[in-house]
Write a protein that holds these residues in place. Structure first.
Motif, short mmCIF file in Angstrom:
data_model
loop_
_atom_site.label_atom_id
_atom_site.label_comp_id
_atom_site.label_asym_id
_atom_site.label_seq_id
_atom_site.Cartn_x
_atom_site.Cartn_y
_atom_site.Cartn_z
N LEU A 319 0.83 -1.20 0.00
CA LEU A 319 0.00 0.00 0.00
C LEU A 319 0.87 1.26 0.00
O LEU A 319 0.59 2.22 -0.73
N LEU A 320 1.92 1.25 0.82
CA LEU A 320 2.83 2.39 0.87
C LEU A 320 3.56 2.57 -0.46
O LEU A 320 3.79 3.69 -0.91
N LEU A 321 3.93 1.46 -1.10
CA LEU A 321 4.64 1.53 -2.38
C LEU A 321 3.77 2.25 -3.42
O LEU A 321 4.21 3.23 -4.04
N PHE A 322 2.57 1.76 -3.64
CA PHE A 322 1.72 2.36 -4.66
C PHE A 322 1.21 3.73 -4.23
O PHE A 322 0.99 4.61 -5.07
N GLY A 323 1.05 3.91 -2.91
CA GLY A 323 0.64 5.22 -2.42
C GLY A 323 1.70 6.28 -2.71
O GLY A 323 1.38 7.41 -3.08
N LYS A 324 2.97 5.91 -2.56
CA LYS A 324 4.05 6.87 -2.81
C LYS A 324 4.14 7.22 -4.29
O LYS A 324 4.34 8.40 -4.65
N ILE A 325 4.00 6.23 -5.14
CA ILE A 325 4.01 6.51 -6.58
C ILE A 325 2.91 7.49 -6.94
O ILE A 325 3.13 8.47 -7.66
N LEU A 326 1.70 7.24 -6.43
CA LEU A 326 0.57 8.10 -6.73
C LEU A 326 0.75 9.50 -6.13
O LEU A 326 0.50 10.51 -6.79
#
Length: 590
Positions: A319-326
């Motif tokens: 969740l943190l990975l894709f949240g940071k990209i977004l």
């Protein structure tokens, strides 16, 4: 007594002058990094009431307790209302992540960067990051230091070759002082900005980096900006896993690049208002994301450290990975100002630690802790996104000081770099420039020739040599032609390659080969067709053994010949070169 050399000339021409300027720029970049860090810290405390809100867990602003976490909706909007007009009015190049603009200035503008970029970039980025913008501080400090170096070089009236070096000195100094990374600074500047490692420029950049590091350590102390535990490997089998890690995280780095520009395009398409208002209106979207995932607030180094030390579960890491990209893509897309280096490290840490948890579950006795994979994933993600493996290795080594992980680190970073290049020809920095029509991989002297083809520069084809021609006859034909190279054809007229005067001379000197024919000496030079570009032809001619090369049709038949002179004649017709203009004659007649 010899005359004293003027100061300006000494600075412009001597090695000692370049060293002096590098030291001054390093000190200035170090002071700039101190001021920039202070601005970010002050902005973060002002807008969030915390030293770093990313680990505050959605707490209320201490000055506005009645709002609870809902102040997160307002912080990016208020900051956008300040830095949006500032950037729009005084330095539009301060928008975005900064490094591509410096790369463009070095490659296309001779290293010239306006001085006001330093101040505007510092203020805009500090406001953006302090109010929750999910970007890094390395892009701004590179642009700030580079502008300082360019301005000082401009005052000294340095030639472009040295001005570019001073720009790299400022960038290296900013990186070194900000991250306490005196090795990473020079390699970042040389690998990404100058794109070469010439001795004189490398020495100047290293001196600037050392000077900036000394200044930075005087303010921040000699401590790494991340406090990571010691790591070690358990089994040689893990090297296979690190190859898999490089592939997975390299792909994540490429995904980060693609999403960044997809969202920026979407924001460009959707926004119809004035550009100065865009960060404020877009700040509502960013604030909504921060409400859902406050760990995305600002740079997020504390969250990264918690992930690598094993404080998060597998699902939350993803969740943190894709949240940071977004979050990073949205920050840049709405017109925010900040770097993408730190977000790429964040993405790699989350993805790498999640990868480590997965392999630990299947091979618990043969694999190191998930944090090792998270740490190495940081370098792999940056390498996959930026295509800078040397910088990635140096940065991660300086972060940890752990020599025991250097081999798996290098393995994963090289694989991630290859993965990134396989998935995209551009990096997170060069893609922004290519979208503007700027190709940094093309030779500087040939960028202005793009679009011109060989068809416009062909001359008559010299008489080809039949493949059965004896060497003595070929030597005479080559001497008469004075070209040093001639095409060779078979009895059916098919092109067999080219033969050079050197090859024929060497064969004649060998008694055993002297009775041969040119067919046995024919070599295939780089293929040029009517549709080949002039830059491609120039590159082929620079390596050609003679004065020209054949031009072939689509059916591989000889149709013409191209030389440096024919290209020059096509671009600048002889009439234009032989008849001087009135200005060249020194006249002012009407």
């Amino acid at each position: 007594m010899p005359a004293r050399q003027p100061l300006g000339r000494w600075l412009r021409e001597s090695s000692a002058g370049l060293v002096t300027l590098a030291l001054v720029i390093g000190a200035g970049a170090g002071l700039g990094a101190i001021a920039f860090r202070w601005l970010i810290d002050s902005g973060t405390r002002l807008f969030s009431g915390h030293a770093d809100y990313s680990i505050a867990g959605g707490e209320a602003h201490p000055w506005l307790p009645a709002l609870g976490p809902w102040f997160l909706l307002l912080a990016p909007v208020v900051a956008g209302l300040i830095y949006g007009p500032l950037v729009y009015r005084f330095a539009p190049e301060a928008r975005g992540h900064g490094v591509p603009e410096v790369m463009y200035a070095v490659a296309e503008r001779g290293g010239r960067i306006p001085l006001q970029v330093s101040g505007v970039k510092a203020l805009a980025s500090a406001l953006c990051i302090g109010s929750g913008g999910s970007v890094g501080r390395e892009g701004p400090i590179v642009q700030i230091g580079s502008a300082l170096g360019s301005s000082l070089g401009g005052l000294a009236r340095l030639p472009e070759s040295r001005l570019r070096v001073l720009v790299a000195c400022g960038a290296a100094g900013g990186i070194a002082a900000t991250f306490n990374a005196p090795l990473a600074g020079p390699f970042f500047a040389m690998e990404l900005l100058l794109r070469d490692f010439a001795m004189e420029s490398f020495g100047a950049v290293v001196l600037a980096s050392v000077t900036a590091s000394v200044v930075g350590r005087a303010a921040f102390g000699d401590v790494a900006f991340l406090d990571l535990p010691a790591f070690s490997l358990r089994s040689p089998v893990e090297y296979l896993l690190f190859i898999g890690l490089g592939i997975v995280i390299g792909a994540c780095g490429t995904l980060f690049t693609r999403v960044l520009y997809w969202i920026e395009d979407a924001c460009d398409w959707a926004w119809r208002g004035p550009e100065w208002l865009r960060p404020a209106v877009g700040g509502l979207l960013l604030g909504g994301l921060l409400l859902l995932l406050p760990e995305m607030y600002g740079v997020g180094y504390p969250v990264l450290q918690h992930a690598v030390t094993g404080d998060y579960l597998f699902g939350f890491l993803l969740l943190l990975l894709f949240g940071k990209i977004l979050a990073t893509a949205l920050t840049i897309g709405i017109g925010g100002s900040g770097g993408v280096f730190a977000p790429s490290l964040f993405v790699g840490a989350m993805g790498g630690t999640a990868f480590g948890i997965a392999v630990n579950a299947f091979l618990p006795g043969m694999t190191a802790g998930p944090g090792v994979y998270g740490l190495i994933g940081m370098g792999a993600a940056f390498a996959g996104a930026a295509g800078a493996p040397i910088t990635a290795v140096i940065v991660l080594f300086e972060l940890t000081g752990e020599y025991s992980i250097i081999l798996p680190l290098m393995t994963a970073i090289v694989i991630a770099t290859l993965t990134g290049r396989a998935l995209s020809r551009d990096t997170i920095y060069t893609l922004k420039l290519r979208r503007r029509g700027i190709d940094l991989d093309r030779r500087p002297e040939s960028r202005g020739l793009a679009g011109t083809t060989v068809a416009a520069a062909m001359e008559a084809l010299p008489e080809p040599l039949p493949g059965r021609t004896h060497l003595a006859e070929a030597a005479h034909a080559l001497a008469v032609s004075q070209r040093g190279i001639l095409p060779v054809v078979g009895d059916d007229g098919d092109y067999h390659g080219c033969v050079t005067a050197r090859a024929v001379t060497e064969a004649l000197a060998d008694d055993s080969a002297a009775k041969g024919t040119v067919d046995g000496l024919a070599e295939l030079p780089p293929l040029l067709t009517r549709e080949s570009g002039i830059p491609e032809a120039l590159a082929a001619l620079s390596d050609a053994p003679g004065t020209g090369l054949p031009v072939l049709s689509a059916e591989r038949r000889l149709v013409g010949w191209v030389t440096h002179q024919s290209i020059l004649d096509a671009l600048h017709p002889p009439a234009a070169r032989t008849h001087p203009t009135r200005e060249q004659k020194g006249t002012t007649e009407p």
